[in-house]
Design a protein around this motif. Structure first.
Motif, PDB file in Angstrom:
ATOM      1  N   SER A  10     -69.671  30.094 -23.263  1.00  0.00           N
ATOM      2  CA  SER A  10     -69.216  28.765 -22.841  1.00  0.00           C
ATOM      3  C   SER A  10     -67.703  28.746 -22.636  1.00  0.00           C
ATOM      4  CB  SER A  10     -69.621  27.715 -23.877  1.00  0.00           C
ATOM      5  OG  SER A  10     -71.019  27.617 -23.965  1.00  0.00           O
ATOM      6  N   PHE A  11     -66.963  29.340 -23.563  1.00  0.00           N
ATOM      7  CA  PHE A  11     -65.507  29.374 -23.436  1.00  0.00           C
ATOM      8  C   PHE A  11     -65.101  30.172 -22.200  1.00  0.00           C
ATOM      9  CE2 PHE A  11     -61.255  31.031 -24.208  1.00  0.00           C
ATOM     10  CZ  PHE A  11     -60.565  29.894 -24.630  1.00  0.00           C
ATOM     11  N   GLU A  12     -65.767  31.302 -21.952  1.00  0.00           N
ATOM     12  CA  GLU A  12     -65.433  32.138 -20.794  1.00  0.00           C
ATOM     13  C   GLU A  12     -65.728  31.406 -19.483  1.00  0.00           C
ATOM     14  OE1 GLU A  12     -66.173  36.572 -22.744  1.00  0.00           O
ATOM     15  OE2 GLU A  12     -67.856  35.437 -21.922  1.00  0.00           O
ATOM     16  N   ILE A  13     -66.819  30.636 -19.454  1.00  0.00           N
ATOM     17  CA  ILE A  13     -67.140  29.840 -18.261  1.00  0.00           C
ATOM     18  C   ILE A  13     -66.030  28.837 -18.009  1.00  0.00           C
ATOM     19  CG2 ILE A  13     -68.694  28.032 -17.416  1.00  0.00           C
ATOM     20  CD1 ILE A  13     -70.979  29.642 -18.783  1.00  0.00           C
ATOM     21  N   GLY A  14     -65.594  28.155 -19.059  1.00  0.00           N
ATOM     22  CA  GLY A  14     -64.511  27.201 -18.914  1.00  0.00           C
ATOM     23  C   GLY A  14     -63.202  27.856 -18.524  1.00  0.00           C
ATOM     24  N   LEU A  15     -62.909  28.995 -19.117  1.00  0.00           N
ATOM     25  CA  LEU A  15     -61.667  29.703 -18.816  1.00  0.00           C
ATOM     26  C   LEU A  15     -61.599  30.093 -17.345  1.00  0.00           C
ATOM     27  CD1 LEU A  15     -59.074  30.886 -20.134  1.00  0.00           C
ATOM     28  CD2 LEU A  15     -60.357  33.027 -20.444  1.00  0.00           C
ATOM     29  N   GLU A  16     -62.722  30.560 -16.802  1.00  0.00           N
ATOM     30  CA  GLU A  16     -62.780  30.914 -15.378  1.00  0.00           C
ATOM     31  C   GLU A  16     -62.532  29.681 -14.516  1.00  0.00           C
ATOM     32  OE1 GLU A  16     -63.223  34.055 -12.600  1.00  0.00           O
ATOM     33  OE2 GLU A  16     -63.327  34.151 -14.786  1.00  0.00           O
ATOM     34  N   HIS A  17     -63.157  28.576 -14.868  1.00  0.00           N
ATOM     35  CA  HIS A  17     -62.967  27.306 -14.159  1.00  0.00           C
ATOM     36  C   HIS A  17     -61.503  26.887 -14.214  1.00  0.00           C
ATOM     37  CE1 HIS A  17     -64.349  22.769 -13.966  1.00  0.00           C
ATOM     38  NE2 HIS A  17     -63.311  22.998 -13.204  1.00  0.00           N
ATOM     39  N   GLY A  18     -60.935  26.843 -15.422  1.00  0.00           N
ATOM     40  CA  GLY A  18     -59.568  26.369 -15.585  1.00  0.00           C
ATOM     41  C   GLY A  18     -58.536  27.249 -14.927  1.00  0.00           C
ATOM     42  N   THR A  19     -58.739  28.558 -14.993  1.00  0.00           N
ATOM     43  CA  THR A  19     -57.784  29.504 -14.405  1.00  0.00           C
ATOM     44  C   THR A  19     -57.783  29.419 -12.881  1.00  0.00           C
ATOM     45  OG1 THR A  19     -58.070  31.015 -16.282  1.00  0.00           O
ATOM     46  CG2 THR A  19     -57.148  31.937 -14.250  1.00  0.00           C
ATOM     47  N   ASN A  20     -58.972  29.372 -12.294  1.00  0.00           N
ATOM     48  CA  ASN A  20     -59.073  29.382 -10.834  1.00  0.00           C
ATOM     49  C   ASN A  20     -58.758  28.033 -10.196  1.00  0.00           C
ATOM     50  OD1 ASN A  20     -60.246  32.113  -9.714  1.00  0.00           O
ATOM     51  ND2 ASN A  20     -61.259  31.736 -11.663  1.00  0.00           N
ATOM     52  N   ALA A  21     -59.002  26.951 -10.928  1.00  0.00           N
ATOM     53  CA  ALA A  21     -58.800  25.615 -10.365  1.00  0.00           C
ATOM     54  C   ALA A  21     -57.571  24.926 -10.948  1.00  0.00           C
ATOM     55  CB  ALA A  21     -60.044  24.760 -10.608  1.00  0.00           C
ATOM     56  N   LYS A  22     -56.627  25.690 -11.488  1.00  0.00           N
ATOM     57  CA  LYS A  22     -55.459  25.080 -12.142  1.00  0.00           C
ATOM     58  C   LYS A  22     -54.732  24.080 -11.250  1.00  0.00           C
ATOM     59  CE  LYS A  22     -51.243  26.253 -14.682  1.00  0.00           C
ATOM     60  NZ  LYS A  22     -50.431  27.362 -15.261  1.00  0.00           N
ATOM     61  N   PRO A  23     -54.411  24.402  -9.998  1.00  0.00           N
ATOM     62  CA  PRO A  23     -53.717  23.414  -9.162  1.00  0.00           C
ATOM     63  C   PRO A  23     -54.570  22.171  -8.900  1.00  0.00           C
ATOM     64  CG  PRO A  23     -53.528  25.614  -8.212  1.00  0.00           C
ATOM     65  CD  PRO A  23     -54.555  25.692  -9.293  1.00  0.00           C
ATOM     66  N   GLN A  24     -55.867  22.365  -8.686  1.00  0.00           N
ATOM     67  CA  GLN A  24     -56.767  21.229  -8.417  1.00  0.00           C
ATOM     68  C   GLN A  24     -56.930  20.352  -9.665  1.00  0.00           C
ATOM     69  OE1 GLN A  24     -57.327  24.386  -7.553  1.00  0.00           O
ATOM     70  NE2 GLN A  24     -57.750  24.422  -5.348  1.00  0.00           N
ATOM     71  N   ILE A  25     -56.948  20.962 -10.842  1.00  0.00           N
ATOM     72  CA  ILE A  25     -57.061  20.177 -12.073  1.00  0.00           C
ATOM     73  C   ILE A  25     -55.796  19.348 -12.284  1.00  0.00           C
ATOM     74  CG2 ILE A  25     -57.244  20.313 -14.592  1.00  0.00           C
ATOM     75  CD1 ILE A  25     -58.987  22.837 -14.170  1.00  0.00           C
ATOM     76  N   GLN A  26     -54.652  19.962 -12.059  1.00  0.00           N
ATOM     77  CA  GLN A  26     -53.398  19.217 -12.184  1.00  0.00           C
ATOM     78  C   GLN A  26     -53.344  18.069 -11.177  1.00  0.00           C
ATOM     79  OE1 GLN A  26     -50.683  22.527 -11.713  1.00  0.00           O
ATOM     80  NE2 GLN A  26     -50.450  22.786 -13.934  1.00  0.00           N
ATOM     81  N   SER A  27     -53.842  18.311  -9.965  1.00  0.00           N
ATOM     82  CA  SER A  27     -53.876  17.266  -8.944  1.00  0.00           C
ATOM     83  C   SER A  27     -54.861  16.160  -9.327  1.00  0.00           C
ATOM     84  CB  SER A  27     -54.250  17.873  -7.589  1.00  0.00           C
ATOM     85  OG  SER A  27     -54.252  16.894  -6.580  1.00  0.00           O
ATOM     86  N   THR A  28     -55.993  16.543  -9.931  1.00  0.00           N
ATOM     87  CA  THR A  28     -56.955  15.549 -10.393  1.00  0.00           C
ATOM     88  C   THR A  28     -56.355  14.666 -11.480  1.00  0.00           C
ATOM     89  OG1 THR A  28     -58.904  16.866  -9.804  1.00  0.00           O
ATOM     90  CG2 THR A  28     -59.185  15.267 -11.563  1.00  0.00           C
TER      91      THR A  28
END
Length: 346
Positions: A10-28
């Motif tokens: 679960s943590f690795e799934i989230g880490l992949e999401h957060g690492t790859n979508a960092k600019p989009q998460i900040q924009s969200t």
């Protein structure tokens, strides 16, 4: 639209999401910082503080999803409470949310379909992500969501699909499951019956309709922070929904979206006009309708309409595949095919 392939713990799934979508998460976060302030007079820090009220329930009931959100926070270089605030954003709006959609399910003699337009402010379109998640011992999931959020609209390799409708209703309950978390829980289920058990086990912290389908058919589940009511298909095997409750939910205060009544009536009318075999394409064509524009099924963000149809999805749960049109379905910017049975290989 960013596509992210996630696997592992679960943590690795989230880490992949957060690492790859960092600019989009900040924009969200920037998008919701502005929206919370304008619609609820709530600063981002205050939103994060309010979100913390949901921590005990999530920690107790869904530690694996808590771990996933912690992984997203780590990958994006943010605090856990910021990712939590995104995932409980519907509850934090206190009934002021404006997002909507028009959805339908249809079980024919040949297939089981579910489809919808997702209507939201077009500024958030650039922050959508297509998550493709392979999990050990659980169905693979392919879903459309906003960056940083772990649940929304999609299907899994067991042949279960989920569409959702926002409902404006005052009140929330932090002892129940936030709806974006519940949507992810549902997408982890293997059948309609197991999804209903998951919803009934905790209830939901705010209001929505969930249109859940598998190869056997579909069911609608209307929830508020106090109630759970089921919607059965009509005699033709269909359910239609928009952004108001079709059932009466005692003790709750509904805040109407005026064009919701016309959209659900219109899609029912259009569905009766389909001749020949029902297909993903014929269902998706219903979602292009512009009657009552701009507040139509195929919505535009102009004039009296604050939102647009940001993407459209039609799923065939019999073949376990979906077709996504990014942008208004009458003029899509890109088309994506989802096939969660075909696991991603690097």
């Amino acid at each position: 639209m960013l596509e992210i392939y996630c696997s592992g713990s679960s943590f690795e799934i989230g880490l992949e999401h957060g690492t790859n979508a960092k600019p989009q998460i900040q924009s969200t976060i920037a998008f919701y910082t502005d929206l919370f302030l304008r619609k609820c007079n709530l600063t981002w820090q205050a939103a994060c503080n309010e979100a913390d009220k949901f921590t005990p329930h999530i920690h107790e009931r869904y530690p694996h999803l808590e771990n996933e959100m912690q992984g997203i926070a780590k990958g994006a270089g943010l605090g856990y409470n910021e990712i939590l605030a995104l995932n409980v954003r519907s509850e934090l709006f206190f009934g002021a949310a404006l997002d909507g959609c028009t959805s339908l399910s249809w079980k024919t003699g040949k297939a089981s379909f579910v489809a919808q337009n997702w209507d939201w402010m077009k500024e958030q379109k650039e922050n959508l992500v297509l998550l493709k998640i392979d999990q050990v011992g659980q169905p693979s999931i392919q879903m459309l969501t906003e960056a940083g959020m772990i649940g929304k609209i999609g299907l899994n390799s067991a042949g279960l699909g989920l569409c959702v409708n926002a409902i404006r209703c005052a009140g929330s309950d932090p002892t129940r499951t936030p709806i974006h978390i519940m949507w992810r829980v549902v997408l982890g289920c293997t059948s309609i019956s197991s999804a209903l058990e998951a919803i009934d086990a905790t209830g939901c912290a705010s209001a929505c309709n969930m249109l859940i389908a598998d190869p056997s058919g579909s069911i609608g589940v209307e929830v508020t922070h106090q109630t759970i009511l089921k919607l059965e298909p009509d005699s033709e095997g269909r359910i239609f929904h928009s952004n108001h409750m079709l059932e009466k939910h005692p003790g709750t205060e509904m805040l109407w979206v005026e064009d919701s009544l016309s959209r659900v009536a219109r899609i029912r009318e259009l569905a009766t006009q389909i001749s020949g075999d029902v297909t993903k394409e014929s269902i998706q064509a219903l979602l292009c309708d512009e009657d009552n524009y701009p507040c139509s099924i195929n919505r535009a963000q102009t004039g009296e309409s604050d939102t647009a149809s940001v993407f459209s999805i039609s799923m065939n749960l019999t073949t376990v595949e979906a077709r996504v049109l990014l942008g208004r379905p009458s003029d899509p910017e890109k088309i994506f095919l989802l096939r969660p049975k075909q696991k991603h290989r690097v």
